[in-house]
Enzyme design. Structure first.
Site, short mmCIF file in Angstrom:
data_model
loop_
_atom_site.label_atom_id
_atom_site.label_comp_id
_atom_site.label_asym_id
_atom_site.label_seq_id
_atom_site.Cartn_x
_atom_site.Cartn_y
_atom_site.Cartn_z
N ASP A 18 0.82 -1.21 0.00
CA ASP A 18 0.00 0.00 0.00
C ASP A 18 0.86 1.27 0.00
OD1 ASP A 18 -2.30 1.46 0.04
OD2 ASP A 18 -2.83 0.99 2.11
N GLY A 19 0.35 2.31 -0.63
CA GLY A 19 1.00 3.62 -0.57
C GLY A 19 1.65 4.09 -1.86
N TRP A 23 2.99 7.92 -2.54
CA TRP A 23 4.43 8.07 -2.85
C TRP A 23 4.60 8.95 -4.09
CZ3 TRP A 23 7.71 6.79 -6.91
CH2 TRP A 23 9.08 6.70 -6.61
N GLU A 65 -12.09 -4.88 -5.60
CA GLU A 65 -12.61 -3.49 -5.58
C GLU A 65 -11.77 -2.55 -6.45
OE1 GLU A 65 -12.34 -5.30 -2.55
OE2 GLU A 65 -14.45 -5.74 -3.01
N ASN A 66 -10.56 -2.96 -6.82
CA ASN A 66 -9.66 -2.05 -7.54
C ASN A 66 -10.13 -1.69 -8.95
OD1 ASN A 66 -6.58 -3.30 -5.99
ND2 ASN A 66 -7.84 -1.53 -5.44
N TRP A 67 -11.11 -2.43 -9.48
CA TRP A 67 -11.65 -2.08 -10.80
C TRP A 67 -12.30 -0.71 -10.78
CZ3 TRP A 67 -9.98 -5.23 -14.46
CH2 TRP A 67 -9.73 -6.57 -14.14
C1 FPP Z 1 -1.79 0.14 -3.33
O1 FPP Z 1 -1.32 1.47 -3.41
C2 FPP Z 1 -1.29 -0.65 -4.44
C3 FPP Z 1 -2.06 -1.27 -5.38
C4 FPP Z 1 -3.52 -1.22 -5.40
C5 FPP Z 1 -1.47 -2.03 -6.47
C6 FPP Z 1 -0.28 -2.88 -6.15
C7 FPP Z 1 0.54 -2.95 -7.36
C8 FPP Z 1 1.90 -2.88 -7.42
C9 FPP Z 1 2.76 -2.90 -6.24
C10 FPP Z 1 2.58 -2.73 -8.73
C11 FPP Z 1 2.67 -3.83 -9.67
C12 FPP Z 1 2.40 -5.20 -9.23
C13 FPP Z 1 2.84 -6.30 -9.87
C14 FPP Z 1 2.36 -7.65 -9.47
C15 FPP Z 1 3.81 -6.23 -10.97
P1 FPP Z 1 -2.38 2.63 -3.60
O2 FPP Z 1 -2.45 2.95 -5.03
O3 FPP Z 1 -3.66 2.24 -2.97
O4 FPP Z 1 -1.68 3.79 -2.81
P2 FPP Z 1 -2.39 4.95 -2.01
O5 FPP Z 1 -3.12 4.31 -0.88
O6 FPP Z 1 -1.25 5.79 -1.57
O7 FPP Z 1 -3.29 5.65 -2.97
#
Ligand code: FPP
Length: 236
Positions: A18-19, A23, A65-67
């Site tokens: 997460d994050g 970042w 839920e990420n969709w």
């Molecule tokens: C959460 O950060 C991360 C994700 C939903 C996606 C995870 C994906 C990766 C680490 C990259 C690629 C993966 C592979 C398997 C190659 P967020 O976007 O929710 O961060 P935020 O909470 O700061 O918005």
């Protein structure tokens, strides 16, 4: 394997990565820039886990839920997954790859790559990477219940015989052991529908570090803490 960490290392570690978005925001860059950096961290962390003798690593790459995220963000994530799968295929003798979650919603090309990788790496048993993609813990449990109900209805099993072991056999992660240790980055302290069944006795580790900044050093710090904890599994 390291002498000092020997048999107390977790067998199965889960990562809630997460994050990435925050970042990128801190750098005045688009969220997708954070995902690219996050993919690099994933490579580093997985390589280190393999090197020190962890047997199973499960990474939460994409939830059910990420969709809901903006289309362009989803597209970039799919491209990063695709690149990662190509890389994994190029060195498929190293790790067993398993994709947990409902593959049916992914673009056909990506889904085919997942199925092929699972098949090509099926005989490897020293190191397993499980990527949670379109995964939800509740969804996994509902699917297991549905599969068992169908087996009971057809007479293949007796309802009375259903116990935790039989239930666990229907989960995406079978036959991997339960998750020993779950690491979540970025200061959020929740499970977010990750490995709900498999985390019943997991130890949890939360760090404010954003996923792209997580690295070998932080991994070792987390593992050191894990090894100092006493796990009682309900006993004394
Ligand atoms: C959460 O950060 C991360 C994700 C939903 C996606 C995870 C994906 C990766 C680490 C990259 C690629 C993966 C592979 C398997 C190659 P967020 O976007 O929710 O961060 P935020 O909470 O700061 O918005």
């Amino acid at each position: 394997m390291h002498m000092d960490i020997d048999n107390k290392l977790p067998v199965h570690v889960g990562f809630i990565m997460d994050g990435n978005g925050r970042w990128a925001k801190k750098r005045a860059m688009p969220r997708t820039f954070g995902h690219k950096a996050g993919a690099e961290t994933l490579r580093t962390v997985i390589d280190e886990c393999r090197k020190i003798g962890i047997r199973y690593v499960t990474c939460y790459a994409f939830s059910t839920e990420n969709w809901k995220r903006p289309k362009e963000e989803v597209t970039v994530l799919m491209r990063l997954f695709d690149e990662y799968l190509d890389e994994a295929a190029a060195r498929f003798d190293k790790s067993r790859m398993i994709f947990i979650g409902d593959k049916s919603r992914f673009p056909e090309g990506l889904r085919d790559k997942m199925l092929r990788l699972e098949k090509d790496t099926a005989s490897i048993d020293d190191f397993t990477i499980m990527l949670a993609m379109n995964y939800g813990g509740r969804d996994e449990i509902v699917r297991a219940a549905r599969a068992l109900a169908a087996k009971a209805a057809s007479g293949e099993i007796d309802t009375e015989d259903i116990d935790e072991d039989i239930f666990a056999r229907e989960l995406y992660t079978y036959p991997a052991p339960d998750c020993d240790f779950i690491i979540r980055t970025s200061g959020e302290e929740r499970l977010s529908n990750f490995l709900m069944w498999q985390s019943a006795y997991s130890e949890f580790y939360f760090t404010d570090t954003l996923w792209p900044d997580f690295g070998k050093e932080e991994l070792h710090k987390a593992l050191d803490e894990y090894m100092r904890r006493k796990r009682r599994f309900g006993g004394v």
